[in-house]
Scaffold this motif. Sequence first.
Motif, PDB file in Angstrom:
ATOM      1  N   PHE A   1       0.849  -1.179   0.000  1.00 43.67           N
ATOM      2  CA  PHE A   1       0.000   0.000   0.000  1.00 43.67           C
ATOM      3  C   PHE A   1       0.890   1.237   0.000  1.00 43.67           C
ATOM      4  N   ASN A   2       0.640   2.160  -0.906  1.00 45.31           N
ATOM      5  CA  ASN A   2       1.418   3.401  -1.005  1.00 45.31           C
ATOM      6  C   ASN A   2       0.488   4.596  -0.884  1.00 45.31           C
TER       7      ASN A   2
ATOM      8  N   ILE B   1      -3.784   7.089  -3.532  1.00 50.09           N
ATOM      9  CA  ILE B   1      -3.653   5.778  -2.904  1.00 50.09           C
ATOM     10  C   ILE B   1      -3.393   4.759  -4.010  1.00 50.09           C
TER      11      ILE B   1
ATOM     12  N   MET C   1      -2.506   0.516  -4.480  1.00 52.03           N
ATOM     13  CA  MET C   1      -2.407  -0.792  -3.851  1.00 52.03           C
ATOM     14  C   MET C   1      -1.933  -1.794  -4.907  1.00 52.03           C
TER      15      MET C   1
END
Length: 612
Positions: A208-209, A234, A236
């Motif tokens: 997750f970033n 976001i 993923m």
Amino acid sequence: METAKENSSTKMKLDIQVSNPMLVVPRNSFDKDNYLQLDLGKIILKNEIRQYENEEIDDMTINVIKMNVETFQGDFKSTFFLHTDIDVSLKRPISENSNHIVPDIEVGVVIPKIFFDFREHTLGLLFGILSENLQESVASPDIVELAASTGKSSLFSKKPVAPSVPVLPSSEVWKALVLKAKLGRVGLMVSRGTGMSEARESTCLANFNLLSLATDLTLMNNNSMDLDFSLKEIVMEDLRVNTKNQYKKILLPYLKEDQDNQLVMSYKSTKDMMQITLNFVSPRFYAIPEWIYELIDFGTSVSKQSTKGFEQIEAASKLKLEREHGVEKSQEVPSAVQPQAPKQRIKLNLDVTAPLILVPYALPTPDNTGPIIILDLGHLTITHDSGSPDLAPNYTFFYIQLDKIGAYVQNSDISPLPLEAIIKPFSLGIDIGTKAMPDRPDLPATTVKAKLDKLNVIVTTEKLKDILRVVTSIQPPPKTKDEADSDHSKRLQKIQRRGARFSESVGSMTVQAAADWTRISKQEDIPSVQREATLDLSFVLGKVAVMVRDKLDPKLPEGQGRTLVKARINKLNANVAATTWQTSATLSLDSLYVEDRSPLSPDAEDEEGRYL
């Protein structure tokens, strides 16, 4: 160091540098093999005394450079996060601040980047550190005896400290705490087990970033709070090895150039009301079945470990209380009944713009391509309100509105435009209201109203085949023999429970019927119907049209085809009324027809036989 005037804080000039202090937190006092190790990197602490209008401000900065956190479990070592820089600013008035022109405390936090490596194996260590350290006494008997001989026994007193006298709240309101945090990039990688299988392959599931996260918190002296949160994007990712999934980025945004943030949230809380506003813009989610199954399984495992861990912490806290204060479980005195606080009004506004859900063909193909079902949810808004003075007492409502919902089928990703719609954009409104009785909050009356004006479905035989290919390719992961036997056992237990409930219901109905017959035979008055929980569900559907077309006719323009089947529904109304003991349903339909419009076969005699 200087002492300011009365009612003010002490002034102190600081300039401290510490290089790589090491903090080791063992699982317990006797465990040398399992512990959490924190390398705090280089710490620089400085402050300055500044003048702001008539107030003196202590402006302190704390810089942490390359902080690392690692876990050790026997011979296994893992890094929780690595080489993280943290900049903290702390401002506080050291003068009286009687006019409250500055907050009591103002904190700023800046983290350029931080990456967490979360492994299922590490969770047990973290909960073990909390629970097992809580179980240990504050001081051993020999230390308590030594403290008593030196007159310091009050440090280890087993008697609870008397609570301080509460300070009456002031009518004046000011900022007690201001917190501003900025994180450039936050990464979280989750893995099964230790992160490595017995075959020395990675067991990573997802990454997750979060990019450009900003938080602004203001806490007032009367406990009211304002919180603003924003997030640029976001992402993923699917990090599994040995998978045929070609869509590695499961969740990602497709923002327009004029859009700043993908997620914006506002939270406001006062004594009387709590208000939450959330805006989520343009998320694109690829529904990869096998990845979703694995992530759900991982989440279930972590949830079970967390539940067990919290139970251990609670048990350790109770044991510590018994040891320190001599409180037995059977002797625990129930706390005094507190007066019930007034019900807080809750308002929720959720706005999701242009979310896309893509369901690709799940089976591997030679060229890694296949059909994709694209669900465009258009614009989703959810509104919730409870305790509004404009509503009836104890009334709560949810309103859900979906605008411009559509569905499409493509043979590749969504980049080729325009998309060919199989469900033309439509709108749907759902209104949910609940009213609880003041004397019986466990028996609410719920009303659900849904309205859909029109729905048009146009699908070709080619697209229908693609839809069936995608749907049939979605299968749960294969189960082992033990899992299959366990599922079979659970099904049997479920059937047995349902049978027991059915027998219990039949028995209670028989007893009630016998009692009613006795009252009737004795000409007694039958008591009024008891109050019950109720549900009233209504659904209104305006017009539905479904057409199946053949796109194989070369004489027709591209994108068109002969209509093979045409169906239409006009004005469908459905209503369901349910109580604790009975359910009734009504359905009304103005008209329904299905027309076969395929080319006439040689033995067809007339057109009337085409209407089904």
